[in-house]
Design a protein around this motif. Structure first.
Motif, PDB file in Angstrom:
ATOM      1  N   ALA A 145      -4.070   0.460  -1.472  1.00 55.25           N
ATOM      2  CA  ALA A 145      -3.484   1.799  -1.368  1.00 55.25           C
ATOM      3  C   ALA A 145      -4.491   2.826  -0.878  1.00 55.25           C
ATOM      4  O   ALA A 145      -4.132   3.811  -0.243  1.00 55.25           O
ATOM      5  CB  ALA A 145      -2.907   2.231  -2.712  1.00 55.25           C
ATOM      6  N   ALA A 146      -5.771   2.606  -1.166  1.00 55.16           N
ATOM      7  CA  ALA A 146      -6.802   3.545  -0.731  1.00 55.16           C
ATOM      8  C   ALA A 146      -6.953   3.565   0.783  1.00 55.16           C
ATOM      9  O   ALA A 146      -7.487   4.516   1.357  1.00 55.16           O
ATOM     10  CB  ALA A 146      -8.139   3.190  -1.374  1.00 55.16           C
ATOM     11  N   TRP A 147      -6.463   2.500   1.449  1.00 55.69           N
ATOM     12  CA  TRP A 147      -6.559   2.376   2.900  1.00 55.69           C
ATOM     13  C   TRP A 147      -5.257   2.775   3.591  1.00 55.69           C
ATOM     14  O   TRP A 147      -5.050   2.484   4.777  1.00 55.69           O
ATOM     15  CB  TRP A 147      -6.914   0.941   3.281  1.00 55.69           C
ATOM     16  N   ALA A 148      -4.381   3.461   2.879  1.00 54.07           N
ATOM     17  CA  ALA A 148      -3.044   3.751   3.386  1.00 54.07           C
ATOM     18  C   ALA A 148      -3.042   4.481   4.724  1.00 54.07           C
ATOM     19  O   ALA A 148      -2.172   4.254   5.568  1.00 54.07           O
ATOM     20  CB  ALA A 148      -2.264   4.566   2.355  1.00 54.07           C
ATOM     21  N   ALA A 149      -3.988   5.385   4.918  1.00 47.27           N
ATOM     22  CA  ALA A 149      -4.002   6.190   6.142  1.00 47.27           C
ATOM     23  C   ALA A 149      -4.720   5.506   7.297  1.00 47.27           C
ATOM     24  O   ALA A 149      -4.780   6.057   8.398  1.00 47.27           O
ATOM     25  CB  ALA A 149      -4.644   7.553   5.866  1.00 47.27           C
ATOM     26  N   ALA A 150      -5.275   4.322   7.064  1.00 48.02           N
ATOM     27  CA  ALA A 150      -6.008   3.616   8.118  1.00 48.02           C
ATOM     28  C   ALA A 150      -5.041   2.952   9.093  1.00 48.02           C
ATOM     29  O   ALA A 150      -3.929   2.554   8.716  1.00 48.02           O
ATOM     30  CB  ALA A 150      -6.921   2.563   7.501  1.00 48.02           C
ATOM     31  N   PRO A 151      -5.436   2.803  10.357  1.00 42.66           N
ATOM     32  CA  PRO A 151      -4.615   2.042  11.301  1.00 42.66           C
ATOM     33  C   PRO A 151      -4.387   0.632  10.779  1.00 42.66           C
ATOM     34  O   PRO A 151      -5.233   0.075  10.058  1.00 42.66           O
ATOM     35  CB  PRO A 151      -5.470   2.032  12.582  1.00 42.66           C
ATOM     36  N   GLU A 152      -3.271   0.039  11.147  1.00 48.85           N
ATOM     37  CA  GLU A 152      -2.897  -1.258  10.588  1.00 48.85           C
ATOM     38  C   GLU A 152      -3.970  -2.323  10.813  1.00 48.85           C
ATOM     39  O   GLU A 152      -4.269  -3.120   9.915  1.00 48.85           O
ATOM     40  CB  GLU A 152      -1.568  -1.717  11.178  1.00 48.85           C
ATOM     41  N   ALA A 170       0.845  -1.188   0.000  1.00 48.00           N
ATOM     42  CA  ALA A 170       0.000   0.000   0.000  1.00 48.00           C
ATOM     43  C   ALA A 170       0.873   1.227   0.000  1.00 48.00           C
ATOM     44  O   ALA A 170       2.046   1.184   0.331  1.00 48.00           O
ATOM     45  CB  ALA A 170      -0.886  -0.005   1.235  1.00 48.00           C
ATOM     46  N   LEU A 171       0.275   2.338  -0.389  1.00 48.77           N
ATOM     47  CA  LEU A 171       0.981   3.613  -0.283  1.00 48.77           C
ATOM     48  C   LEU A 171       1.431   3.805   1.150  1.00 48.77           C
ATOM     49  O   LEU A 171       0.735   3.458   2.082  1.00 48.77           O
ATOM     50  CB  LEU A 171       0.023   4.767  -0.614  1.00 48.77           C
ATOM     51  N   ALA A 172       2.567   4.414   1.315  1.00 41.04           N
ATOM     52  CA  ALA A 172       3.006   4.738   2.656  1.00 41.04           C
ATOM     53  C   ALA A 172       1.958   5.639   3.265  1.00 41.04           C
ATOM     54  O   ALA A 172       1.306   6.397   2.582  1.00 41.04           O
ATOM     55  CB  ALA A 172       4.339   5.467   2.602  1.00 41.04           C
ATOM     56  N   ALA A 173       1.781   5.557   4.564  1.00 37.66           N
ATOM     57  CA  ALA A 173       0.707   6.325   5.193  1.00 37.66           C
ATOM     58  C   ALA A 173       0.803   7.783   4.812  1.00 37.66           C
ATOM     59  O   ALA A 173       1.832   8.395   4.877  1.00 37.66           O
ATOM     60  CB  ALA A 173       0.818   6.177   6.695  1.00 37.66           C
ATOM     61  N   ALA A 174      -0.312   8.329   4.377  1.00 40.13           N
ATOM     62  CA  ALA A 174      -0.331   9.725   3.939  1.00 40.13           C
ATOM     63  C   ALA A 174      -1.399  10.487   4.681  1.00 40.13           C
ATOM     64  O   ALA A 174      -2.496  10.003   4.861  1.00 40.13           O
ATOM     65  CB  ALA A 174      -0.599   9.787   2.435  1.00 40.13           C
ATOM     66  N   ALA A 175      -1.096  11.673   5.085  1.00 44.85           N
ATOM     67  CA  ALA A 175      -2.104  12.495   5.752  1.00 44.85           C
ATOM     68  C   ALA A 175      -2.996  13.098   4.693  1.00 44.85           C
ATOM     69  O   ALA A 175      -2.590  13.980   3.974  1.00 44.85           O
ATOM     70  CB  ALA A 175      -1.419  13.591   6.545  1.00 44.85           C
ATOM     71  N   LEU A 176      -4.206  12.547   4.576  1.00 47.64           N
ATOM     72  CA  LEU A 176      -5.042  13.035   3.495  1.00 47.64           C
ATOM     73  C   LEU A 176      -6.415  13.467   3.957  1.00 47.64           C
ATOM     74  O   LEU A 176      -7.025  14.313   3.366  1.00 47.64           O
ATOM     75  CB  LEU A 176      -5.165  11.967   2.414  1.00 47.64           C
TER      76      LEU A 176
END
Length: 558
Positions: A357-364, A19-25
């Motif tokens: 990748a759409a879930w990148a900012a979600a907790p693990e 996934a994308l690295a966590a992003a603040a979005l």
């Protein structure tokens, strides 16, 4: 709305592996986006799915110099360049370089300031946009708050039937609160609204220019926007030329001209790339991957595409109204074979409508939970046959739309037909011309008599609700008219949740429901593909090109 690799998908469209690295979005209350917006970015160069035939690149090498012109191959002519109708690849690939939005979706798939140099949320139902001073339209006028209010207002006017109207469903008022300030009041908190201001939903054009053009706006002549290129010559059926706008407020475009050639035939498009007739292109025909790699004339890149390939269920009035039939088709589908043949090996089988990748900012723990127990991807013909028999559907007829637009469409339609034949369904194909395929998303008449069609859906924001919201009652892409008050309530709560953990928890519930009901049949995750010959470089590899002024970055490779 969609994503094909060489056709229309929907207005909106990632892939497989990491996934994308966590992003603040997500836009949080009191969040302020500044020019220093932090982001983690797309997968690093070298990321790839285990055993896959591709690897992701974070970008292409930066340009080394300017160009007089470059030519870009596109699979279809845009039906219009009016931003309120810009929901698909052909329109947005061109328009993103001419018209700009309040916010900007960066090549790293994160939000940043655009025509608004600052966006603040003083309370959960208010967004305040402070505009950049001195921004000029292509007609010479200077952007003011009046232009913003007018431009966004066109999206909300029901008479316009805007493709982006759904993104304004929670908007109460849009008002000028200063010469260079616009305030948006919401009827309820909406965690997605500011993110969508980086798409065509947030485009700002000259009020005077639009009113002067009248009903002809978007069909030729100036678009009176603010981007690094202005619309030049549009030769219907052949090409669109963009010319560098020398009074652009941002970084000057590296090429004086960009020419988009309409090449609807996949073979002709690939031949143009190999011969140098076209310097580059997105949405590369999957059957040409190896040929382009071996051609020696350029480089084929893959990047994060936030895209899933699905079978869109367009009607539940007939046999598909029984979820057992939808599940049977899914169980009979050879997803692995389709990825190999239809996607040229550049993709991964999935039982999820949303990309990881759409879930990148979600907790693990939520990223894990969201993908547990979803649609099975391993064929099980015996169970599928049993479901068809149980539903009393043996011998029933279904019609699937197909198109020569590319193998990702034609071979998926054929795979559905083959799956149906194995379990006792009579699946028939209806061929639709490439230029007419987009009508499936906009015209109910075009979908008459069609039960299913292949759709590559791309996300327009980095959030799974972009796709999952499509099954809300009355949503733009809810073609089958699915309606569940419980689902609608979850969508409403997720959109209103400003706390990311709360929002992703609700979205995980939505994901499970969409999977249980098989509202669309998920098939594969798919990366964005871009080919650049040895003359040019600088284009982003991610799906950001649909809303980011990517052509301004394209320049000489050496």
């Amino acid at each position: 709305m969609p994503d094909p690799q060489d056709r229309p998908g929907t207005r909106r469209s990632p892939r497989r592996r990491p996934a994308l690295a966590a992003a603040a979005l997500a836009a949080a209350v009191l969040a302020t986006f500044t020019l220093a917006t932090a982001c983690s970015g797309p997968p690093k160069a070298g990321d790839a799915a285990a055993g896959s035939a591709y690897r992701l690149s974070a970008g292409t090498p930066p340009a080394q110099g300017d160009l007089d012109s470059f030519t870009w191959a596109v699979y279809a002519e845009p039906p219009t360049l009016d931003y309120i109708s810009a929901f698909d690849y052909p329109q947005n690939t061109v328009l993103s370089n001419v018209c700009e939005s309040l916010m900007r979706w960066t090549p790293q798939l994160t939000p940043a300031p655009g025509l608004a140099e600052k966006a603040t949320s003083p309370d959960p139902t208010t967004w305040v946009y402070d505009l950049r001073p001195g921004v000029r339209f292509h007609d010479g006028g200077v952007m003011t708050a009046d232009d913003v209010v007018y431009s966004l207002g066109r999206q909300m006017n029901p008479d316009n039937a805007a493709a982006w109207a759904q993104q304004f469903q929670n908007v109460s008022t849009i008002t000028k609160t200063g010469l260079l300030q616009v305030t948006v009041k919401l009827t309820q908190p909406d965690s997605q609204f500011n993110q969508y201001m980086a798409t065509a939903a947030g485009v700002v054009a000259s009020k005077a220019g639009i009113e002067a053009a009248g009903k002809d706006y978007g069909t030729g002549g100036s678009l009176d926007c603010t981007g690094p290129f202005r619309l030049g010559t549009w030769i219907k059926g052949q090409s669109i030329e963009l010319r560098r706008f020398d009074e652009y407020w941002g970084a000057r475009a590296k090429s004086a001209k960009a020419v988009f050639r309409f090449l609807t035939d996949p073979s002709a498009r690939v031949n143009a790339l190999l011969s140098g007739e076209a310097d580059g292109g997105y949405l590369i025909p999957t059957e040409s991957y190896e040929r382009l790699r071996a051609g020696g004339t350029g480089t084929l890149y893959f990047g994060e595409g936030l895209s899933t390939v699905n079978v869109n269920v367009t009607s539940m009035q007939g046999v598909l109204g029984d979820v057992r039939v939808r599940k049977a088709l899914s169980l009979a589908l050879d997803r692995s074979g389709f990825v190999r043949a239809g996607l040229g090996g550049a993709g991964s089988v999935t039982g999820s409508l949303t990309t990881r990748a759409a879930w990148a900012a979600a907790p693990e723990h939520l990223r894990t939970e969201a993908f547990e127990g979803l649609t099975p991807t391993t064929p099980d013909l015996e169970q599928a046959k049993a479901l068809i028999k149980e539903a009393g559907a043996t011998g029933k007829t279904l019609t699937v739309a197909t198109s020569p637009i590319g193998q990702d469409v034609s071979l998926l339609a054929t795979a559905v037909q083959a799956a149906g034949a194995k379990i006792g369904l009579d699946v028939r194909l209806r061929t639709i011309a490439p230029n007419a395929f987009t009508a499936l998303f906009t015209d109910p008449k075009a979908r008459e008599g069609i039960d299913l069609f292949p759709e590559t859906y791309y996300d327009s924001i980095t959030d799974p609700l972009d796709l999952l919201g499509n099954f809300r009652t009355g949503a733009y892409q809810n073609f089958a008219s699915y309606s569940d008050p419980g689902y609608d309530d979850l969508v409403k709560k997720a959109a209103a949740a400003t706390d990311p953990t709360e929002r992703f928890t609700l979205e995980a519930q939505l994901q499970r429901t969409a999977s249980e009901q098989l509202l669309w049949i998920p098939v594969a995750e798919w990366p964005t593909a871009v080919f650049l010959n040895k003359r040019i470089t600088g284009a982003p590899t991610t799906i950001s090109y649909l809303y980011y002024p990517w052509a301004a970055d394209v320049g000489a490779a050496r």
